[in-house]
Design a protein around this motif. Structure first.
Motif, short mmCIF file in Angstrom:
data_model
loop_
_atom_site.label_atom_id
_atom_site.label_comp_id
_atom_site.label_asym_id
_atom_site.label_seq_id
_atom_site.Cartn_x
_atom_site.Cartn_y
_atom_site.Cartn_z
N THR A 1 4.73 0.87 -0.91
CA THR A 1 5.10 1.54 -2.15
C THR A 1 6.24 2.51 -1.92
OG1 THR A 1 2.83 1.30 -2.94
CG2 THR A 1 4.22 2.90 -4.07
N THR A 2 6.19 3.22 -0.80
CA THR A 2 7.30 4.12 -0.45
C THR A 2 8.59 3.34 -0.30
OG1 THR A 2 5.84 5.70 0.65
CG2 THR A 2 8.16 5.72 1.30
N GLY B 1 0.85 -1.18 0.00
CA GLY B 1 0.00 0.00 0.00
C GLY B 1 0.89 1.23 0.00
N SER B 2 0.48 2.27 0.69
CA SER B 2 1.28 3.50 0.66
C SER B 2 2.65 3.29 1.30
CB SER B 2 0.53 4.63 1.37
OG SER B 2 0.26 4.30 2.73
N TYR C 1 6.61 8.54 -6.56
CA TYR C 1 7.14 7.18 -6.47
C TYR C 1 8.08 6.84 -7.62
CZ TYR C 1 3.17 6.71 -3.25
OH TYR C 1 2.29 6.88 -2.22
N THR D 1 1.56 9.34 -9.40
CA THR D 1 2.66 8.40 -9.19
C THR D 1 4.05 9.03 -9.29
OG1 THR D 1 2.65 7.78 -11.53
CG2 THR D 1 1.29 6.46 -10.02
N ASP E 1 -7.23 -4.39 -2.56
CA ASP E 1 -6.14 -4.25 -1.60
C ASP E 1 -5.31 -5.52 -1.59
OD1 ASP E 1 -4.50 -3.19 0.29
OD2 ASP E 1 -6.03 -2.98 1.85
N SER F 1 0.88 -1.96 -6.54
CA SER F 1 0.54 -0.99 -5.51
C SER F 1 -0.92 -0.56 -5.55
CB SER F 1 1.42 0.26 -5.70
OG SER F 1 1.01 1.31 -4.87
N THR F 2 -1.46 -0.31 -4.38
CA THR F 2 -2.80 0.29 -4.30
C THR F 2 -2.76 1.77 -4.66
OG1 THR F 2 -2.47 0.81 -1.95
CG2 THR F 2 -3.48 -1.31 -2.47
N MET F 3 -1.56 2.35 -4.79
CA MET F 3 -1.41 3.77 -5.09
C MET F 3 -1.19 4.04 -6.58
SD MET F 3 -1.66 4.74 -2.00
CE MET F 3 -1.25 6.49 -2.06
#
Length: 408
Positions: A105-106, A101-102, A135, A132, A149, A125-127
């Motif tokens: 992804t980070t 998720g966030s 990222y 983007t 998710d 990713s959910t993001m």
């Protein structure tokens, strides 16, 4: 050699185990990196979360005791980044695949942005369906929207994760073909272009290509400049034709197309010859007019199209931009020239056009002269940036630099 699989085994263990099994079934050796901090990992990783936090200069126990998840994620991202960089330096990375998720992804993309362009990078990713750029940056990261998710293996997550695995297997196994295809590539030159400097860069590009170089043109929209700076630092470029430095104006004034504070530093720092100009520094970029901050309400604007509004840079801003260019060029470890088109820096900065402003141009030039050190070659030319003569002068100046040293 292996694909590094990155995620948090305390929250995404089931999904990471499924992906690992699929990678192995595709004939890929997999190194699992655990970036978790909250609970007990679902299985034993090849690189534990203890090792990740040690790489970041802390310990897992310390981060668990603080109970500051945001800070822990930042440190995990840095730890994973350092581990992957060392593995890359050791020649051990075929690719990197991450899930999350966030937070995940980070963590995953922080490492990906630091790796060489040639390494395949996939972030499930959910993001991925939103903004983007934070990222991806200037790297070739494929962000795949997870749709649901990442919370269990079901008919949707199985399909999406399977596609990610299949893509990674294909990219890893396709690298041998890529090596064959690129064996005869010519030395690379980077050039920067905007719509309002296209005639100049197009003409210069034709000259450089005729001289035996391959020219990569980067659209100076923030991401383009960021990507170019990254490739320069990767050691992939023989020279740089940085004719469109407009991203500096967005960074200074607060426009939407900044490439960050490190723009115009990579060639200087790594010793790559460069020719610099001031293309489109007459403008700062914004979206539709209703999105422009109120503090600019009394400034001069030009509606470029329904989604882009341009704001004319002032004399003071131009002078500061000139000083910045002079300072950054002076850092160069290689030959560097600044060519200045005194009759206009863009298609809008021309006699009869809305941003024509001789005084602002001269302030820009004066700023350059005040900050550039003696080893920087300064050329004040009585031409518009889009004139064929200016394009030819810039291209031939770079060729002279390159002919004085072996091309990469």
């Amino acid at each position: 050699m292996a694909v590094y699989l990155v995620g948090t085994l305390d929250t995404k263990g089931t999904e990471l185990a499924w992906v690992r099994t699929r990678l192995q079934a595709g004939g890929i050796r997999c190194v699992v990196v655990d970036a978790g901090c909250i609970g007990v990992p679902a299985f034993t990783a090849d690189v534990s979360s203890e090792q990740v936090y040690e790489a970041a200069g802390t310990t897992l126990a310390e981060q668990q005791s603080k109970r500051d998840r945001g800070h822990a994620v930042t440190l995990a991202a840095e730890g994973v980044r350092r581990i992957l960089l060392q593995a890359e330096a050791d020649g051990q990375v075929d690719g990197i695949l991450a899930l999350g998720g966030s937070a995940g992804t980070t963590i995953g993309t922080t490492a990906m942005r630091s790796l060489n362009l040639g390494i395949p990078k996939i972030m499930v990713s959910t993001m991925a369906s939103g903004q983007t750029r934070p990222y991806v940056g200037g790297r070739n990261i494929w962000m795949l929207n997870s749709v649901v998710d990442i919370a269990g293996i079901n008919r949707i997550s199985r399909m999406v994760l399977g596609q990610a695995v299949d893509a990674m297997v294909g990219m890893v196994k396709g690298q041998e073909l890529t090596a064959i295809d690129t064996a005869a590539d010519r030395p690379l030159i980077a050039a920067t272009m905007f719509g309002v400097t296209t005639p100049c860069v197009t003409h210069a590009r034709s000259i450089l290509e005729a001289a035996g170089y391959e020219v990569l043109v980067f659209h100076a929209t923030g991401n383009g400049g960021e990507a170019m700076e990254g490739l320069i630092r990767d050691g992939m470029l023989a020279g740089v034709l940085d004719l469109t430095t407009t991203e500096l104006a967005d960074e200074l004034v607060g426009g939407v197309l900044s490439a960050g504070p490190d723009r115009l530093t990579a060639a200087a720092d790594t010793g790559v010859p460069q020719v610099i100009s001031v293309g489109a520094l007459d403008m700062v970029n914004f979206g539709p007019s209703e999105t422009i901050p109120d503090r600019f309400s009394k400034r001069q604007f030009h509606r470029h199209n329904p989604t882009v509004t341009l704001m004319r840079t002032t004399m003071d801003e131009c002078q500061e931009l000139g000083r910045e260019i002079g300072r950054k060029a002076s850092r160069s470890k290689a030959p560097v020239s600044i060519l200045f088109p005194s009759l206009g820096v863009s298609a809008l900065d021309l006699d009869g056009q809305p941003f024509d402003n001789w005084a602002a141009r001269m302030a820009l030039w004066e700023g350059i002269c005040s900050a550039a050190e003696s080893h920087v070659d300064l050329q004040l030319r009585q031409e518009h940036i889009n004139s064929p003569d200016f394009a030819e002068a810039a291209a031939h100046q770079l060729l002279r630099m390159l002919n004085e040293r072996p091309a990469k």
